[in-house]
Design a protein around this motif. Sequence first.
Motif, PDB file in Angstrom:
ATOM      1  N   GLY A   1       0.815  -1.206   0.000  1.00  0.00           N
ATOM      2  CA  GLY A   1       0.000   0.000   0.000  1.00  0.00           C
ATOM      3  C   GLY A   1       0.846   1.252   0.000  1.00  0.00           C
ATOM      4  O   GLY A   1       0.618   2.180  -0.800  1.00  0.00           O
ATOM      5  N   HIS A   2       1.843   1.295   0.874  1.00  0.00           N
ATOM      6  CA  HIS A   2       2.704   2.475   0.941  1.00  0.00           C
ATOM      7  C   HIS A   2       3.586   2.595  -0.297  1.00  0.00           C
ATOM      8  O   HIS A   2       3.876   3.713  -0.764  1.00  0.00           O
TER       9      HIS A   2
ATOM     10  N   ASP B   1       1.307   4.116  -2.872  1.00  0.00           N
ATOM     11  CA  ASP B   1       0.505   5.264  -2.442  1.00  0.00           C
ATOM     12  C   ASP B   1       0.649   6.438  -3.415  1.00  0.00           C
ATOM     13  O   ASP B   1       1.762   6.841  -3.768  1.00  0.00           O
ATOM     14  N   GLY B   2      -0.503   6.953  -3.830  1.00  0.00           N
ATOM     15  CA  GLY B   2      -0.529   8.056  -4.778  1.00  0.00           C
ATOM     16  C   GLY B   2      -0.524   7.629  -6.228  1.00  0.00           C
ATOM     17  O   GLY B   2      -0.712   8.469  -7.117  1.00  0.00           O
TER      18      GLY B   2
ATOM     19  N   LEU C   1      -4.402   6.444   2.621  1.00  0.00           N
ATOM     20  CA  LEU C   1      -3.026   6.814   2.938  1.00  0.00           C
ATOM     21  C   LEU C   1      -2.752   8.268   2.547  1.00  0.00           C
ATOM     22  O   LEU C   1      -3.553   8.921   1.880  1.00  0.00           O
ATOM     23  N   ARG C   2      -1.606   8.776   2.928  1.00  0.00           N
ATOM     24  CA  ARG C   2      -1.280  10.189   2.739  1.00  0.00           C
ATOM     25  C   ARG C   2      -1.334  10.626   1.275  1.00  0.00           C
ATOM     26  O   ARG C   2      -1.723  11.738   0.962  1.00  0.00           O
ATOM     27  N   GLY C   3      -0.943   9.723   0.387  1.00  0.00           N
ATOM     28  CA  GLY C   3      -0.928  10.069  -1.029  1.00  0.00           C
ATOM     29  C   GLY C   3      -2.261   9.891  -1.727  1.00  0.00           C
ATOM     30  O   GLY C   3      -2.376  10.201  -2.912  1.00  0.00           O
TER      31      GLY C   3
ATOM     32  N   THR D   1      -4.214   6.820  -1.686  1.00  0.00           N
ATOM     33  CA  THR D   1      -4.563   5.428  -2.013  1.00  0.00           C
ATOM     34  C   THR D   1      -5.323   4.798  -0.852  1.00  0.00           C
ATOM     35  O   THR D   1      -4.887   4.886   0.304  1.00  0.00           O
TER      36      THR D   1
ATOM     37  N   LEU E   1      -6.497   1.655   1.375  1.00  0.00           N
ATOM     38  CA  LEU E   1      -5.810   0.416   1.758  1.00  0.00           C
ATOM     39  C   LEU E   1      -6.664  -0.349   2.754  1.00  0.00           C
ATOM     40  O   LEU E   1      -7.229   0.225   3.680  1.00  0.00           O
TER      41      LEU E   1
ATOM     42  N   LEU F   1      -7.752   9.094  -7.292  1.00  0.00           N
ATOM     43  CA  LEU F   1      -7.403   8.702  -5.929  1.00  0.00           C
ATOM     44  C   LEU F   1      -8.660   8.619  -5.063  1.00  0.00           C
ATOM     45  O   LEU F   1      -9.712   9.134  -5.420  1.00  0.00           O
TER      46      LEU F   1
END
Length: 271
Positions: free
Chosen positions: A164-165, A168-169, A189-191, A193, A195, A251
């Motif tokens: 996932g990380h 991400d994005g 997540l921060r970007g 995505t 999860l 996203l």
Amino acid sequence: MKFLFLGDVVGRAGRDAIADRLPGIIEQYGFDFVVVNGENASHGRGLTGPHFQAIKDAGADIVTLGDHAFDQRDTLSFIEREPTLIRPINMPAGTPGRGAMFVEGRNGHRVLVINALGRVFMPPIDDPFRAIEAAVAACPLGEQADAIIVDFHTEATSEIQGMGHFLDGRVSLVVGTHTHIPTADQRILRGGTALMADAGMCGDYDSVIGVEPEEPINRFLTGIMGGRFSPAEGAATLSGVAVETDPRSGLALKVVPVRVGGVLAQALPEF
């Protein structure tokens, strides 16, 4: 767009729940796209042609597989001609079928779906990270693809978190399958995505991960195989995750768990 991902369909109970409930869920909640993991749909191991078609007829746009992809020899006879059935992308070169597919959804949305096998506590397999990365690079989110969905079929939640990380994005959703137990960690997540470590199964939860308890208990107690696993055939829960995406970036804007029917606490995809 809004899309739905449902975890491993297990045996007759899971197939019947898909046939009975999925069409109504699609209509009621207005999903643009549906992915269903079907790798345990036929007698708990693999997927036959008729069972694949039944999942498609219920509303699945793409059906994914996993480590039991070819347990039913019937799969070898039709996977090459069925573009909406995908097996893990990181299987060895020369394996029949395809590991990713770019298709148009019911409302014109362009969706890339990727299926991959993990390597932690799983049989030896090619690198899933680089295989998925190459598929994503060939069809970037927000450019060619309106959404990218990754079904990461593996045992370890740590490996799914890592994927996932890593993505991400770059993708809309990374979701785990294989353990048949829905996790409560769905998030964005921060970007951007979405999860979820495991979507759970579409099957009878009054069981041991979808099979009648007697034989698993026997093996736990004795270490000896006393017979085959038999899929449980009680009332099934449809388990998975629903995502709403940004129409410009692809996203995730929202992510919610889905649990419908059976013995688990219900979670409806209302957003």
